[in-house]
Design an enzyme around this catalytic site. Sequence first.
Site, PDB file in Angstrom:
ATOM      1  N   ARG A 133     -28.105  -9.026  32.999  1.00  0.00           N
ATOM      2  CA  ARG A 133     -29.380  -8.869  33.637  1.00  0.00           C
ATOM      3  C   ARG A 133     -30.008 -10.152  33.491  1.00  0.00           C
ATOM      4  NH1 ARG A 133     -33.194  -4.064  31.731  1.00  0.00           N
ATOM      5  NH2 ARG A 133     -33.392  -5.081  29.824  1.00  0.00           N
TER       6      ARG A 133
ATOM      7  N   LYS B  48     -34.560   1.768  34.563  1.00  0.00           N
ATOM      8  CA  LYS B  48     -35.914   2.527  34.758  1.00  0.00           C
ATOM      9  C   LYS B  48     -36.954   1.631  35.109  1.00  0.00           C
ATOM     10  CE  LYS B  48     -36.750   2.717  29.987  1.00  0.00           C
ATOM     11  NZ  LYS B  48     -35.563   2.246  29.480  1.00  0.00           N
TER      12      LYS B  48
ATOM     13  N   ARG C 189     -33.532 -12.115  29.169  1.00  0.00           N
ATOM     14  CA  ARG C 189     -34.319 -11.553  28.123  1.00  0.00           C
ATOM     15  C   ARG C 189     -33.799 -11.856  26.862  1.00  0.00           C
ATOM     16  NH1 ARG C 189     -36.541  -5.618  29.876  1.00  0.00           N
ATOM     17  NH2 ARG C 189     -36.423  -5.535  27.652  1.00  0.00           N
TER      18      ARG C 189
ATOM     19  N   ARG D  45     -41.166   6.825  23.694  1.00  0.00           N
ATOM     20  CA  ARG D  45     -39.691   6.587  23.193  1.00  0.00           C
ATOM     21  C   ARG D  45     -39.451   7.298  22.037  1.00  0.00           C
ATOM     22  NH1 ARG D  45     -39.203   1.191  26.098  1.00  0.00           N
ATOM     23  NH2 ARG D  45     -37.118   0.485  26.046  1.00  0.00           N
TER      24      ARG D  45
ATOM     25  N   ARG E 181     -31.001  -2.017  19.911  1.00  0.00           N
ATOM     26  CA  ARG E 181     -31.747  -1.226  20.843  1.00  0.00           C
ATOM     27  C   ARG E 181     -31.479   0.035  20.968  1.00  0.00           C
ATOM     28  NH1 ARG E 181     -32.652  -5.133  25.704  1.00  0.00           N
ATOM     29  NH2 ARG E 181     -33.839  -3.436  26.591  1.00  0.00           N
TER      30      ARG E 181
HETATM   31  P1  AMP Z   1     -38.336  -2.409  27.721  1.00  0.00           P
HETATM   32  O1  AMP Z   1     -38.589  -3.367  28.815  1.00  0.00           O
HETATM   33  O2  AMP Z   1     -38.820  -0.972  28.372  1.00  0.00           O
HETATM   34  O3  AMP Z   1     -36.787  -2.400  27.293  1.00  0.00           O
HETATM   35  O4  AMP Z   1     -38.964  -2.777  26.236  1.00  0.00           O
HETATM   36  C1  AMP Z   1     -38.681  -3.791  25.548  1.00  0.00           C
HETATM   37  C2  AMP Z   1     -38.936  -3.624  24.118  1.00  0.00           C
HETATM   38  O5  AMP Z   1     -40.331  -3.310  23.928  1.00  0.00           O
HETATM   39  C3  AMP Z   1     -38.487  -2.574  23.329  1.00  0.00           C
HETATM   40  O6  AMP Z   1     -37.166  -2.888  23.000  1.00  0.00           O
HETATM   41  C4  AMP Z   1     -39.415  -2.263  22.039  1.00  0.00           C
HETATM   42  O7  AMP Z   1     -39.625  -3.263  21.226  1.00  0.00           O
HETATM   43  C5  AMP Z   1     -40.710  -2.491  22.961  1.00  0.00           C
HETATM   44  N1  AMP Z   1     -41.218  -1.362  23.554  1.00  0.00           N
HETATM   45  C6  AMP Z   1     -41.440  -0.769  25.005  1.00  0.00           C
HETATM   46  N2  AMP Z   1     -41.872   0.320  25.006  1.00  0.00           N
HETATM   47  C7  AMP Z   1     -42.064   0.894  23.634  1.00  0.00           C
HETATM   48  C8  AMP Z   1     -42.395   2.184  23.256  1.00  0.00           C
HETATM   49  N3  AMP Z   1     -42.946   3.289  24.015  1.00  0.00           N
HETATM   50  N4  AMP Z   1     -42.499   2.453  21.650  1.00  0.00           N
HETATM   51  C9  AMP Z   1     -42.126   1.345  20.931  1.00  0.00           C
HETATM   52  N5  AMP Z   1     -41.715   0.024  21.231  1.00  0.00           N
HETATM   53  C10 AMP Z   1     -41.577  -0.163  22.676  1.00  0.00           C
END
Ligand code: AMP
Length: 209
Positions: free
Chosen positions: A118, A13, A151, A85, A162
């Site tokens: 990653r 993404k 990360r 999400r 996740r």
């Molecule tokens: P990402 O970088 O998009 O994988 O997001 C990393 C983390 O940020 C996720 O595992 C959540 O803990 C938090 N997060 C990001 N976007 C959202 C969202 N729309 N709703 C809830 N938590 C989020």
Amino acid sequence: MKLILLGAPGSGKGTVSDFLANKFKLKHISTGEICREEMAKNTAFGTEIKHYMDKGNLVPDELMIKVVNSTITGKDDYILDGFPRTIPQAEAIISQKIDAVINLDLPESAVIERLSGRRMCQNCNSGYHIKYIKPKKEGICDKCGSKLIQRPDDTPKVISERFKDYHTKTKPLVEYYQKKKLLHTIDASPPPETVRKAVTELVKELKRN
Ligand code: AMP
């Protein structure tokens, strides 16, 4: 144009959004990035979400919705990466008149391989992979020369958390947007160049209509 990028953690993404944002002059809004920045800056929001982020759980809807609404209000050209999400998050931005939702489709085995390999630059956040997107010098960012890190939520235990959230809370959005006739699914398993071509064609087509 208002786009949403949907997909499992590790489906690409961030990379695809970054590419589309540059190519079509859209603002790239990554909620994961916003969360990580807030945590790094130790803001009140950052402190509140740390507990969820560290465990690989989703941040509560009401917190995320507030942040996203304040970021997108009044903007016409953006790509949302990592939001919504959950169904309540999608309902919260219903007045936004989203043009299309791009769903990156990738088998779970491939996703896990991508996530565990990653790496990202600790300074400029550029993304790499130990097998597929190698930096010129191991462990060092090509763009700014800083150290590459894993990360904290890309470790096996947190990855599996996740995924639980993804299956129960995020995947239902595929059907949700399908019913609204906004969903466009792209196969994310080919090499990055092929995926980039496919999404470029899709967005050009959307712009024509
Ligand atoms: P990402 O970088 O998009 O994988 O997001 C990393 C983390 O940020 C996720 O595992 C959540 O803990 C938090 N997060 C990001 N976007 C959202 C969202 N729309 N709703 C809830 N938590 C989020």
